[in-house]
Design a protein around this motif. Structure first.
Motif, PDB file in Angstrom:
ATOM      1  N   ASP A 255      -0.540   1.723   9.404  1.00 19.18           N
ATOM      2  CA  ASP A 255      -0.404   2.823   8.460  1.00 19.18           C
ATOM      3  C   ASP A 255       0.768   2.548   7.518  1.00 19.18           C
TER       4      ASP A 255
ATOM      5  N   ALA B  91       2.132   5.185   5.382  1.00 19.08           N
ATOM      6  CA  ALA B  91       2.228   6.548   4.863  1.00 19.08           C
ATOM      7  C   ALA B  91       3.252   6.635   3.739  1.00 19.08           C
TER       8      ALA B  91
ATOM      9  N   ASN C 177       2.091   4.034  -2.373  1.00 26.95           N
ATOM     10  CA  ASN C 177       0.901   3.837  -3.184  1.00 26.95           C
ATOM     11  C   ASN C 177       0.541   2.352  -3.168  1.00 26.95           C
TER      12      ASN C 177
ATOM     13  N   TYR D  47      -6.554   1.491  -8.798  1.00 28.33           N
ATOM     14  CA  TYR D  47      -6.038   2.354  -7.729  1.00 28.33           C
ATOM     15  C   TYR D  47      -4.545   2.148  -7.494  1.00 28.33           C
TER      16      TYR D  47
ATOM     17  N   HIS E 207      -2.612   5.188  -6.513  1.00 25.34           N
ATOM     18  CA  HIS E 207      -3.169   5.992  -5.423  1.00 25.34           C
ATOM     19  C   HIS E 207      -2.436   5.677  -4.123  1.00 25.34           C
ATOM     20  N   LEU E 208      -2.304   6.661  -3.256  1.00 31.02           N
ATOM     21  CA  LEU E 208      -1.740   6.423  -1.940  1.00 31.02           C
ATOM     22  C   LEU E 208      -2.649   5.471  -1.163  1.00 31.02           C
TER      23      LEU E 208
ATOM     24  N   ASP F 150      -3.074   4.951   1.996  1.00 32.41           N
ATOM     25  CA  ASP F 150      -3.770   5.517   3.149  1.00 32.41           C
ATOM     26  C   ASP F 150      -4.890   6.480   2.761  1.00 32.41           C
ATOM     27  N   SER F 151      -4.990   6.810   1.460  1.00 31.14           N
ATOM     28  CA  SER F 151      -6.051   7.708   1.016  1.00 31.14           C
ATOM     29  C   SER F 151      -7.309   6.953   0.587  1.00 31.14           C
TER      30      SER F 151
ATOM     31  N   SER G 258     -10.615   4.310   0.709  1.00 30.84           N
ATOM     32  CA  SER G 258     -11.676   3.979   1.654  1.00 30.84           C
ATOM     33  C   SER G 258     -11.293   2.707   2.401  1.00 30.84           C
TER      34      SER G 258
ATOM     35  N   ARG H 161      -8.836  -0.130   0.886  1.00 30.33           N
ATOM     36  CA  ARG H 161      -7.572  -0.374   1.585  1.00 30.33           C
ATOM     37  C   ARG H 161      -7.468  -1.834   2.009  1.00 30.33           C
TER      38      ARG H 161
END
Length: 255
Positions: free
Chosen positions: A86, A88, A91, A130, A133-134, A136-137, A139, A143
């Motif tokens: 992870d 968290a 981005n 992306y 974009h975070l 972890d958000s 797909s 990711r």
């Protein structure tokens, strides 16, 4: 470039990996194949210095892996594990930026070449849209590509990827393998990747190493591997080779 000798790894009193010698050459594109539990990830984790063997010696450029400091090792080897951690709060650009830390550390000033490496990696993996974009958000496939972009930004001469296509759709599987092959051909980066798809491996790899029950079963070219008898023995299931339109190389199918 990378050599392993007299290797043995045991878990709970059971030998899970054992072989005499394996050498991975600089500039090669090697795919590791084998059934589930054959020792593929164990071998990859040994090379990535995630844990030492119970017996044997592993050297990179003539020096034992244990002698490398962490940053020095990261300048030579970039590793994508099977299970991504992870991240968290980061981005995608921040995640990819982590690939530059072996070269800059936490306090050294960032250079224009760092941002160029990040931008290039984002574009090469088709993830630039992306960037803010975070991570972890995203797909699973998006990711996965973000993490691969981080490896590309790291610019290590050896890339280790444990099942890099597992979360990708068919189009992005071929896009990624084409990218890795291009990097290998144009920059000389050595690539070692674990795959499950024999046909994908045969199409892109220069060399295939196959494991069976923790032992080296095969080490050679895709053309040498593409034998119905050999593949059937590797996977313990009947496999045939059939012609494919417009291609000289046949493909393997379960009979």
């Amino acid at each position: 470039m990378l050599s392993l000798e007299d290797i043995e790894v045991s878990r709970d009193g059971r030998t899970v990996l054992m072989f005499d010698r394996l050498a991975l050459d600089a500039g090669s594109f090697t795919v590791i194949l084998g059934h589930n539990g054959s020792g593929k990830s164990t071998l990859m984790n040994l090379i990535a210095r995630q844990f030492p063997p119970d017996r044997g010696r592993i050297e990179l450029d003539g020096q034992p892996l244990s002698r490398y400091r962490q940053r020095a090792f990261a300048r030579k080897v970039a590793f994508l594990p099977q299970h991504l951690p992870d991240v968290a709060g980061l981005n995608v650009r921040e995640l990819v930026r982590l690939g530059r830390f072996p070269w800059r550390g936490l306090l050294a000033p960032w250079q224009a070449e760092d941002e160029q490496a990040i931008d290039r990696a984002l574009a090469q993996t088709d993830i630039a849209d992306y960037a803010e974009h975070l991570a972890d958000s995203l797909s699973g496939g998006e990711r996965q590509r973000a993490w691969i972009a981080m490896l590309l930004a790291q610019q290590a001469p050896l890339l280790l990827l444990d099942e890099p296509t597992s979360a990708l759709d068919l189009a992005h599987q071929y896009q990624l393998m084409t990218l890795l092959q291009t990097l290998n051909r144009e920059t000389g980066r050595a690539i070692v990747a674990i795959l499950h798809d024999v046909n994908l491996a045969a199409r892109f790899a220069d060399r295939i190493v196959a494991l069976k029950r923790g032992r080296l079963f095969f080490d050679g070219t895709p053309e040498q591997l593409l034998s119905a008898d050999r593949l059937s023995a590797l996977y313990d299931v009947g496999i045939h080779l059939i012609d494919q339109p417009g291609q000289a190389r046949r493909i393997a199918v379960v009979s």
